[in-house]
Design a protein around this motif. Structure first.
Motif, PDB file in Angstrom:
ATOM      1  N   ASN A 163       0.857  -1.176   0.000  1.00 26.51           N
ATOM      2  CA  ASN A 163       0.000   0.000   0.000  1.00 26.51           C
ATOM      3  C   ASN A 163       0.900   1.235   0.000  1.00 26.51           C
ATOM      4  O   ASN A 163       1.697   1.428   0.908  1.00 26.51           O
ATOM      5  CB  ASN A 163      -0.889  -0.018   1.243  1.00 26.51           C
ATOM      6  CG  ASN A 163      -1.860   1.129   1.298  1.00 26.51           C
ATOM      7  OD1 ASN A 163      -1.636   2.184   0.727  1.00 26.51           O
ATOM      8  ND2 ASN A 163      -2.954   0.922   2.017  1.00 26.51           N
ATOM      9  N   ALA A 164       0.755   2.079  -0.991  1.00 31.80           N
ATOM     10  CA  ALA A 164       1.614   3.258  -1.128  1.00 31.80           C
ATOM     11  C   ALA A 164       0.950   4.533  -0.608  1.00 31.80           C
ATOM     12  O   ALA A 164       1.302   5.628  -1.028  1.00 31.80           O
ATOM     13  CB  ALA A 164       2.007   3.427  -2.580  1.00 31.80           C
ATOM     14  N   ALA A 165       0.025   4.406   0.341  1.00 34.81           N
ATOM     15  CA  ALA A 165      -0.720   5.562   0.831  1.00 34.81           C
ATOM     16  C   ALA A 165       0.187   6.628   1.452  1.00 34.81           C
ATOM     17  O   ALA A 165      -0.086   7.816   1.336  1.00 34.81           O
ATOM     18  CB  ALA A 165      -1.766   5.113   1.852  1.00 34.81           C
ATOM     19  N   LEU A 166       1.250   6.225   2.101  1.00 36.86           N
ATOM     20  CA  LEU A 166       2.154   7.178   2.738  1.00 36.86           C
ATOM     21  C   LEU A 166       3.510   7.263   2.033  1.00 36.86           C
ATOM     22  O   LEU A 166       4.497   7.667   2.648  1.00 36.86           O
ATOM     23  CB  LEU A 166       2.374   6.793   4.207  1.00 36.86           C
ATOM     24  CG  LEU A 166       1.198   7.002   5.147  1.00 36.86           C
ATOM     25  CD1 LEU A 166       1.514   6.453   6.531  1.00 36.86           C
ATOM     26  CD2 LEU A 166       0.833   8.471   5.238  1.00 36.86           C
ATOM     27  N   SER A 167       3.550   6.953   0.769  1.00 34.60           N
ATOM     28  CA  SER A 167       4.835   6.943   0.057  1.00 34.60           C
ATOM     29  C   SER A 167       5.472   8.326  -0.012  1.00 34.60           C
ATOM     30  O   SER A 167       6.681   8.446  -0.196  1.00 34.60           O
ATOM     31  CB  SER A 167       4.669   6.361  -1.344  1.00 34.60           C
ATOM     32  OG  SER A 167       3.788   7.170  -2.099  1.00 34.60           O
ATOM     33  N   TRP A 168       4.710   9.364   0.158  1.00 40.07           N
ATOM     34  CA  TRP A 168       5.223  10.733   0.149  1.00 40.07           C
ATOM     35  C   TRP A 168       5.954  11.078   1.441  1.00 40.07           C
ATOM     36  O   TRP A 168       6.645  12.091   1.520  1.00 40.07           O
ATOM     37  CB  TRP A 168       4.073  11.720  -0.066  1.00 40.07           C
ATOM     38  CG  TRP A 168       2.980  11.544   0.961  1.00 40.07           C
ATOM     39  CD1 TRP A 168       1.901  10.715   0.877  1.00 40.07           C
ATOM     40  CD2 TRP A 168       2.895  12.183   2.237  1.00 40.07           C
ATOM     41  NE1 TRP A 168       1.138  10.798   2.017  1.00 40.07           N
ATOM     42  CE2 TRP A 168       1.730  11.697   2.876  1.00 40.07           C
ATOM     43  CE3 TRP A 168       3.675  13.117   2.902  1.00 40.07           C
ATOM     44  CZ2 TRP A 168       1.342  12.111   4.137  1.00 40.07           C
ATOM     45  CZ3 TRP A 168       3.276  13.531   4.164  1.00 40.07           C
ATOM     46  CH2 TRP A 168       2.120  13.023   4.771  1.00 40.07           C
ATOM     47  N   TRP A 169       5.815  10.248   2.489  1.00 43.81           N
ATOM     48  CA  TRP A 169       6.355  10.597   3.793  1.00 43.81           C
ATOM     49  C   TRP A 169       7.879  10.508   3.883  1.00 43.81           C
ATOM     50  O   TRP A 169       8.499  11.274   4.628  1.00 43.81           O
ATOM     51  CB  TRP A 169       5.736   9.729   4.889  1.00 43.81           C
ATOM     52  CG  TRP A 169       6.230  10.144   6.235  1.00 43.81           C
ATOM     53  CD1 TRP A 169       7.112   9.484   7.032  1.00 43.81           C
ATOM     54  CD2 TRP A 169       5.922  11.355   6.929  1.00 43.81           C
ATOM     55  NE1 TRP A 169       7.360  10.199   8.175  1.00 43.81           N
ATOM     56  CE2 TRP A 169       6.635  11.356   8.132  1.00 43.81           C
ATOM     57  CE3 TRP A 169       5.104  12.456   6.644  1.00 43.81           C
ATOM     58  CZ2 TRP A 169       6.561  12.399   9.050  1.00 43.81           C
ATOM     59  CZ3 TRP A 169       5.034  13.481   7.558  1.00 43.81           C
ATOM     60  CH2 TRP A 169       5.753  13.449   8.741  1.00 43.81           C
ATOM     61  N   SER A 170       8.511   9.607   3.166  1.00 40.71           N
ATOM     62  CA  SER A 170       9.965   9.423   3.287  1.00 40.71           C
ATOM     63  C   SER A 170      10.753  10.718   3.083  1.00 40.71           C
ATOM     64  O   SER A 170      11.614  11.046   3.909  1.00 40.71           O
ATOM     65  CB  SER A 170      10.451   8.343   2.329  1.00 40.71           C
ATOM     66  OG  SER A 170       9.971   7.093   2.737  1.00 40.71           O
ATOM     67  N   PRO A 171      10.511  11.488   2.014  1.00 39.48           N
ATOM     68  CA  PRO A 171      11.257  12.743   1.873  1.00 39.48           C
ATOM     69  C   PRO A 171      10.938  13.759   2.968  1.00 39.48           C
ATOM     70  O   PRO A 171      11.823  14.513   3.395  1.00 39.48           O
ATOM     71  CB  PRO A 171      10.829  13.283   0.507  1.00 39.48           C
ATOM     72  CG  PRO A 171      10.093  12.197  -0.166  1.00 39.48           C
ATOM     73  CD  PRO A 171       9.686  11.206   0.854  1.00 39.48           C
ATOM     74  N   VAL A 172       9.696  13.767   3.447  1.00 40.53           N
ATOM     75  CA  VAL A 172       9.321  14.683   4.524  1.00 40.53           C
ATOM     76  C   VAL A 172      10.092  14.308   5.791  1.00 40.53           C
ATOM     77  O   VAL A 172      10.659  15.172   6.478  1.00 40.53           O
ATOM     78  CB  VAL A 172       7.794  14.660   4.772  1.00 40.53           C
ATOM     79  CG1 VAL A 172       7.424  15.493   5.989  1.00 40.53           C
ATOM     80  CG2 VAL A 172       7.050  15.128   3.534  1.00 40.53           C
TER      81      VAL A 172
END
Length: 117
Positions: A48-57
């Motif tokens: 599930n890629a729902a939080l895939s944006w979190w790594s750079p943050v």
């Protein structure tokens, strides 16, 4: 090597501000670690890629934390090794919260005992 508990803090106001930012960023980095762990569990455990944006943050938050460690460390006279140990320790879940409390209990009395210029 100077004893960190007796080294004079020259810029007390700057050190107080640096400690405040350090405390905020240590707690934020600790919380961000839990979101990152959740993101990894979702991604690798459930595809599930729902939080895939979190790594750079999370990376940005951690880099600001590293800056606050260096800023505080230079103001209170820590060695590079001490600053590096704090940064490496914060990579372990829950340790960032412990580090924040430990640093605060060490530095706050030193700031209270220092005379403002």
């Amino acid at each position: 090597m100077p004893d960190v508990t007796t080294t004079e803090i020259r810029d007390v106001q700057g050190a107080r501000r640096a400690l405040g930012w350090f405390k905020v960023m240590a707690i934020l980095a600790g919380l961000a670690m839990f979101v990152l762990i959740t993101e990894m569990v979702l991604k690798y455990g459930f595809d599930n890629a729902a939080l895939s944006w979190w790594s750079p943050v999370h990376g940005l938050i951690f880099m600001v934390f590293v800056f606050t460690v260096a800023n505080l460390g230079f103001k209170v006279g820590w060695s590079f090794g001490r600053m590096a140990a704090i940064v490496v320790g914060a990579c372990v879940p829950l340790v960032a919260f412990w580090i924040e409390r430990r640093v605060a209990t060490e530095v706050e009395p030193r700031l209270a005992g220092s005379l403002s210029p």
